[in-house]
Structures are given as C-alpha cells and as structure tokens.
Design an enzyme around this catalytic site. Sequence first.
Site, PDB file in Angstrom:
ATOM      1  N   GLY A   1     -41.270 -52.658 -48.853  1.00  0.00           N
ATOM      2  CA  GLY A   1     -40.121 -51.896 -48.261  1.00  0.00           C
ATOM      3  C   GLY A   1     -39.799 -50.780 -49.180  1.00  0.00           C
ATOM      4  N   SER A   2     -38.576 -50.231 -48.928  1.00  0.00           N
ATOM      5  CA  SER A   2     -38.134 -49.349 -49.814  1.00  0.00           C
ATOM      6  C   SER A   2     -37.639 -49.725 -51.124  1.00  0.00           C
ATOM      7  CB  SER A   2     -36.768 -48.753 -48.958  1.00  0.00           C
ATOM      8  OG  SER A   2     -35.767 -49.753 -49.146  1.00  0.00           O
TER       9      SER A   2
ATOM     10  N   VAL B   1     -34.160 -51.116 -51.534  1.00  0.00           N
ATOM     11  CA  VAL B   1     -34.072 -52.654 -51.332  1.00  0.00           C
ATOM     12  C   VAL B   1     -34.927 -53.458 -52.209  1.00  0.00           C
ATOM     13  CG1 VAL B   1     -34.521 -54.320 -49.513  1.00  0.00           C
ATOM     14  CG2 VAL B   1     -33.544 -52.152 -48.970  1.00  0.00           C
ATOM     15  N   GLY B   2     -35.966 -52.956 -52.672  1.00  0.00           N
ATOM     16  CA  GLY B   2     -36.556 -53.747 -53.757  1.00  0.00           C
ATOM     17  C   GLY B   2     -35.719 -53.953 -55.299  1.00  0.00           C
TER      18      GLY B   2
ATOM     19  N   CYS C   1     -47.155 -46.725 -46.709  1.00  0.00           N
ATOM     20  CA  CYS C   1     -46.683 -46.596 -48.182  1.00  0.00           C
ATOM     21  C   CYS C   1     -47.920 -45.803 -49.059  1.00  0.00           C
ATOM     22  CB  CYS C   1     -46.588 -47.945 -48.566  1.00  0.00           C
ATOM     23  SG  CYS C   1     -48.018 -49.428 -48.132  1.00  0.00           S
TER      24      CYS C   1
ATOM     25  N   GLU D   1     -44.146 -54.059 -53.467  1.00  0.00           N
ATOM     26  CA  GLU D   1     -44.735 -52.796 -53.127  1.00  0.00           C
ATOM     27  C   GLU D   1     -43.756 -51.948 -52.307  1.00  0.00           C
ATOM     28  OE1 GLU D   1     -45.861 -50.301 -51.223  1.00  0.00           O
ATOM     29  OE2 GLU D   1     -47.004 -51.717 -50.003  1.00  0.00           O
TER      30      GLU D   1
ATOM     31  N   LYS E   1     -39.518 -63.519 -43.563  1.00  0.00           N
ATOM     32  CA  LYS E   1     -38.583 -62.552 -42.719  1.00  0.00           C
ATOM     33  C   LYS E   1     -39.204 -61.014 -42.371  1.00  0.00           C
ATOM     34  CE  LYS E   1     -35.585 -59.712 -42.821  1.00  0.00           C
ATOM     35  NZ  LYS E   1     -35.834 -58.353 -41.863  1.00  0.00           N
TER      36      LYS E   1
HETATM   37  P1  NAP Z   1     -36.340 -51.628 -45.908  1.00  0.00           P
HETATM   38  O1  NAP Z   1     -34.932 -51.497 -45.700  1.00  0.00           O
HETATM   39  O2  NAP Z   1     -36.596 -51.488 -47.413  1.00  0.00           O
HETATM   40  O3  NAP Z   1     -36.978 -52.741 -45.160  1.00  0.00           O
HETATM   41  C1  NAP Z   1     -38.023 -53.464 -45.666  1.00  0.00           C
HETATM   42  C2  NAP Z   1     -37.718 -55.089 -45.192  1.00  0.00           C
HETATM   43  O4  NAP Z   1     -36.628 -55.655 -46.183  1.00  0.00           O
HETATM   44  C3  NAP Z   1     -37.158 -55.326 -43.994  1.00  0.00           C
HETATM   45  O5  NAP Z   1     -37.575 -56.710 -43.567  1.00  0.00           O
HETATM   46  C4  NAP Z   1     -35.641 -55.287 -44.059  1.00  0.00           C
HETATM   47  O6  NAP Z   1     -34.960 -55.897 -43.040  1.00  0.00           O
HETATM   48  C5  NAP Z   1     -35.600 -55.925 -45.415  1.00  0.00           C
HETATM   49  N1  NAP Z   1     -34.305 -55.646 -46.030  1.00  0.00           N
HETATM   50  C6  NAP Z   1     -33.361 -54.759 -45.942  1.00  0.00           C
HETATM   51  N2  NAP Z   1     -32.276 -55.098 -46.703  1.00  0.00           N
HETATM   52  C7  NAP Z   1     -32.384 -56.041 -47.306  1.00  0.00           C
HETATM   53  C8  NAP Z   1     -31.658 -56.830 -48.221  1.00  0.00           C
HETATM   54  N3  NAP Z   1     -30.346 -56.202 -48.752  1.00  0.00           N
HETATM   55  N4  NAP Z   1     -32.119 -57.780 -48.707  1.00  0.00           N
HETATM   56  C9  NAP Z   1     -33.233 -58.338 -48.276  1.00  0.00           C
HETATM   57  N5  NAP Z   1     -33.970 -57.586 -47.471  1.00  0.00           N
HETATM   58  C10 NAP Z   1     -33.560 -56.616 -46.893  1.00  0.00           C
HETATM   59  O7  NAP Z   1     -36.988 -50.348 -45.449  1.00  0.00           O
HETATM   60  P2  NAP Z   1     -36.733 -49.691 -44.116  1.00  0.00           P
HETATM   61  O8  NAP Z   1     -35.088 -49.505 -43.823  1.00  0.00           O
HETATM   62  O9  NAP Z   1     -37.057 -50.072 -43.044  1.00  0.00           O
HETATM   63  O10 NAP Z   1     -37.062 -47.961 -44.286  1.00  0.00           O
HETATM   64  C11 NAP Z   1     -36.516 -47.252 -45.258  1.00  0.00           C
HETATM   65  C12 NAP Z   1     -37.564 -46.488 -45.956  1.00  0.00           C
HETATM   66  O11 NAP Z   1     -38.205 -47.371 -46.875  1.00  0.00           O
HETATM   67  C13 NAP Z   1     -38.627 -45.645 -45.384  1.00  0.00           C
HETATM   68  O12 NAP Z   1     -37.914 -44.612 -44.831  1.00  0.00           O
HETATM   69  C14 NAP Z   1     -39.368 -45.740 -46.500  1.00  0.00           C
HETATM   70  O13 NAP Z   1     -39.449 -44.553 -47.100  1.00  0.00           O
HETATM   71  C15 NAP Z   1     -39.666 -46.762 -46.859  1.00  0.00           C
HETATM   72  N6  NAP Z   1     -40.293 -47.894 -46.382  1.00  0.00           N
HETATM   73  C16 NAP Z   1     -41.583 -48.158 -47.321  1.00  0.00           C
HETATM   74  C17 NAP Z   1     -42.294 -49.218 -46.847  1.00  0.00           C
HETATM   75  C18 NAP Z   1     -43.692 -49.323 -47.323  1.00  0.00           C
HETATM   76  O14 NAP Z   1     -44.695 -49.655 -46.858  1.00  0.00           O
HETATM   77  N7  NAP Z   1     -43.572 -49.368 -48.897  1.00  0.00           N
HETATM   78  C19 NAP Z   1     -42.271 -49.764 -45.494  1.00  0.00           C
HETATM   79  C20 NAP Z   1     -41.193 -49.535 -44.853  1.00  0.00           C
HETATM   80  C21 NAP Z   1     -40.360 -48.741 -45.495  1.00  0.00           C
HETATM   81  P3  NAP Z   1     -34.470 -54.888 -41.701  1.00  0.00           P
HETATM   82  O15 NAP Z   1     -35.416 -55.734 -40.688  1.00  0.00           O
HETATM   83  O16 NAP Z   1     -33.227 -55.515 -41.437  1.00  0.00           O
HETATM   84  O17 NAP Z   1     -34.625 -53.669 -41.898  1.00  0.00           O
END
Ligand code: NAP
Length: 479
Positions: A226-227, A230-231, A282, A248, A173
């Site tokens: 990701g965040s 959500v982790g 990240c 991660e 996904k």
């Molecule tokens: P995110 O919401 O954690 O998104 C990461 C992935 O998880 C995306 O594919 C997202 O889908 C999916 N996701 C979101 N909610 C979910 C749920 N309830 N269950 C399962 N999967 C879910 O991150 P973001 O909203 O894109 O960014 C928010 C913050 O996260 C950033 O500002 C940053 O601080 C952090 N972040 C960290 C990394 C990293 O490399 N560690 C990468 C991105 C963001 P969608 O496509 O709908 O978003």
Amino acid sequence: MMSAKIFVDGQWMTPVNGATLDMVAPSTGEKIGTIARGTAEDIDRAVNAARRAFEGPWGQTAAVDRGRLLSKLAQKILEHEDELTALEALDTGKALKLARNDIRAVARYFEFYGGAADKLHGDTIPFLSGYQVMILREPRGVTGHIIPWNYPAQMFGRTLGPALAAGNAAVLKPAEEACLSCIRLTELAAEVGFPDGVINLVPGIGEEAGAALSSHPDIDLISFTGSPEVGVLIQKAAAENHVPCVLELGGKSPQIVFADADHSKAIESIVSALVQNTGQTCSAGSRVLIERSIYDQFMAQLTRRFKQLRAGPHDMDLDCGPLISKVQQERVMGFLDRAKADGIEIAAQGQVDAAASAEGFFVPPTLYRIVPREHELALDEVFGPVLAAIPFDDEADAIRLANGTDFGLIAGVWTDSGARQMRLAKAIRAGQVYINGYGAGGGIELPFGGFKKSGHGREKGFEALREFTVAKTVVFNHG
Ligand code: NAP
Ligand code: MG
C-alpha cells in the site's frame, strides 16, 4: 457470495458489531454490494483461529500435502476464470482483458507455490570436528496480510501463496474499495479443503481492522502492500510487539531511453507499462527519461501514440478504465491542476470515451513534456495514467535521475550497448531492473520488492518463501 461476512475458523460469520460497507463500481459509481466491516474483535477471533490451526493439524501437514492443496486451488481458480474475471473487472473498474490476466496470475501464484512447497530445503554447515549443524527453515507461524485495491485477486495469490506453502496460517485484511474477488477466492479455497483457521478473511477499513491486525501481539509477521504513509504506521504498530514486516510501498519507476535503443519497441512498452490498470500499479513506469539528442524525435512518436489512448468502463475493454474511487480521481486531478498552475505543458492526452458514465471515476491519460526535475510530477507517485517526460544529458546524468527519487521499485533501461546495460543494471537502486523490456505485472518467479521508500523484504519467487520462513540453527555435538 458471502459478501457481508467474515471468514474465520472455516466459518462464514457476521462480524461482531454487524456493520457493513457499501461496494461501488468505479465505472458507474453505482452500488454493487455490501461487505462486512470487521473490527478489532473480529481480527482477534481470526488471529486466535489461525494460531489454533498452526498449532494443530496444519502445523503437522507435510509440505507435499500443503503443495497439493495450493495446486488444487490454482485449478479451481482456472475453472472459475470467467466468473472471477467479471467480478474483478466490475469491482475495480479495470478492463476485462486485464482482469482476466489477473485471474490467470492468481492461479499461477498458487500453481507456482504449490509446486515449490516441498522444494524449500534447509542447509547443513561444515563445523568443528565432532559436530553436525543443520539449518531448518520453519514457518513463522501466524501471518497477517494487508493488501490494496489495485490488484485484489493477484495480491491474494502473491501474499497467501508463499505464506501457506511455507506452512503459516494467515489472516487477510483486503482493501475496502475492492475485495469481492478476495471473498470469492476464499470461498474457493474453503471448497478445496484447506483446514479450518488456515485462511481467515476479515474485510473492513484500514483504521479499524487493518490497525488491529498490524498491532496484534499474537502475529509473527506482517505482509503489507500500500502507501508509504500507512507502511510507516504498520511498522510502528508491529514494532511494539517486535513483529517483522515485509512492505511493498509503490514507486516512481523510470523508463530510461538512450539514443541507440529500438524506439518503436520502447514506446509500446512504455505506454503499456504506464496505462496498465489506469496507472494504479505500484511498478508503473511513470517517468520516461530520454537522452537529449533524441528527445524531440522520441517525444513526437510518444505523443502520437498517447493521443490514441482511450479510457472507458471496464466492459468496453479499452486502454484505461476509471480510477478506483472518487477520492483517487480527485487526488489525480489535483496533480493535473497543480501542473497546470505551474505551467507544465501537456504533450498529449488520450480521450475518455463518450459512452463512459459521468458518474464513473475517469481521468484522461496524460503525457507531460519536460517536467522539471524537482517538480512533484517527477518525484511523487501519482497512481494514475500520468507520464512525466524528462531529458537527460549522458549516462551519469541518467543514473543520477533514475536514483533521484525517494523510491526504488523497478526500472526499464533501453539501449543496445551491452556494457551500458550492465553498468545501469548495477548502478540503479531498484528491486528489479529490466533491460530492453519492462516487467510490470508478470513474472511470479521473479523476486520483487523495493529499495528506500518503496519498502523492504521481497515477494514473489523463492525469495517470498524465505520471507515467510525463519532459519533455525540446530547443532549436534555427537563427539
Ligand atoms: P493505503 O491506505 O495504504 O491502503 C492499503 C491497505 O492498508 C488497505 O487495505 C487499507 O485499508 C489498509 N490501511 C489503511 N490505513 C491503515 C492503518 N492505519 N493500519 C492498517 N492498515 C491500514 O492506500 P490507499 O488509501 O488505498 O491509497 C493511497 C495511495 O497509496 C495511492 O494513491 C497510492 O499512491 C498508494 N498505493 C500504493 C499501492 C501499491 O501497490 N504499492 C497500492 C495502493 C495504493 P482500507 O481498505 O481502509 O483502505
Ligand atoms: Mg485507504
């Protein structure tokens, strides 16, 4: 390109409910395409297809043949380097040179894991007389992969490379904000001949497709980047089904500069490790911790360098591009506004180029002088081109500060003292520690992952192959 489709069981198909999502170019805010908005039913079909593939011929494929398929995909990606580079830059807003680097990296992931597929050996263990014990490393089965928008192509290789090399069948996904390269890479994978059901791609939003994948009872492992928020949701959903997770979750990684370091070398690395991908990395080095005796002098140099930074659309190929979305732009501007209200002084800001569209999601690269240790800029992940400078008194203070956030992903240590290098490497709680360098982005061979809120499990290198396999102990009583 099969933009508005999902890829399940070797077929591009319309998602069950036929819904789509618009894709926007971050450099201009303009619509550039539509993708499928997959839901739980699509995820279910994908997981079932992956299960059939795993239990069918894919499960019987020799490691050498799996490796060859991955190596072919690596070659195919390189043949499409220009096309994939342009697509990744348009979709994410990242500068072309960085996008090109990412495409070479995704090829390198498949090359590395293609070569590694038949080199993951088990063990034998000396045991009681009359016994022989062997440890088999078996694939987990069906693996679920949820990835973010910051490095879509690289993440595709980072997560699928080891999973497929180890013999799993996968459901991916990708992120709704940027997944065009993942769609194209899936097409290329199909062309090189991965059997049906081995790679399944279901674009969609996190709360729908992502949540359905992480809570699916028939997956054997979930790999998420990701965040941290959500982790936690992913782990809770997976826990219901006793499904393990590799997570991660980002960082607040320090660059630690001692008085005896080579300052010019440190400054170049510190700046590039922060502005790379406009701070949306990240492992961005988003805190610079500077020994107090050289603070003013070092900051003067860093300030000069920061003022030269330029942000602009991806095709101008500058230091920074736009942020991924309006939401992220507002989020980062929120940090800048609160810092202003809190009276934190800006040491230097780069420029957003005059040619940049007002509809693009730009933020000027910003360096803060003397950020208080308890301020959010010193503790929280901004995920933008924002660098917090903090002075420290001595080595013990530097270690305390370095370990003083909830995160622990990577760290850079700048000092010429060999003994101190070793002490810091041991004292810092982070998955990677760089001495007189900083490794963001590179090093497919090097295990990578977090301590604390940065997550757990390891990606990259052979460690990732171990995560995507499970040890089975077989005991022969041969008398
Ligand atoms: P995110 O919401 O954690 O998104 C990461 C992935 O998880 C995306 O594919 C997202 O889908 C999916 N996701 C979101 N909610 C979910 C749920 N309830 N269950 C399962 N999967 C879910 O991150 P973001 O909203 O894109 O960014 C928010 C913050 O996260 C950033 O500002 C940053 O601080 C952090 N972040 C960290 C990394 C990293 O490399 N560690 C990468 C991105 C963001 P969608 O496509 O709908 O978003
Ligand atoms: Mg999201």
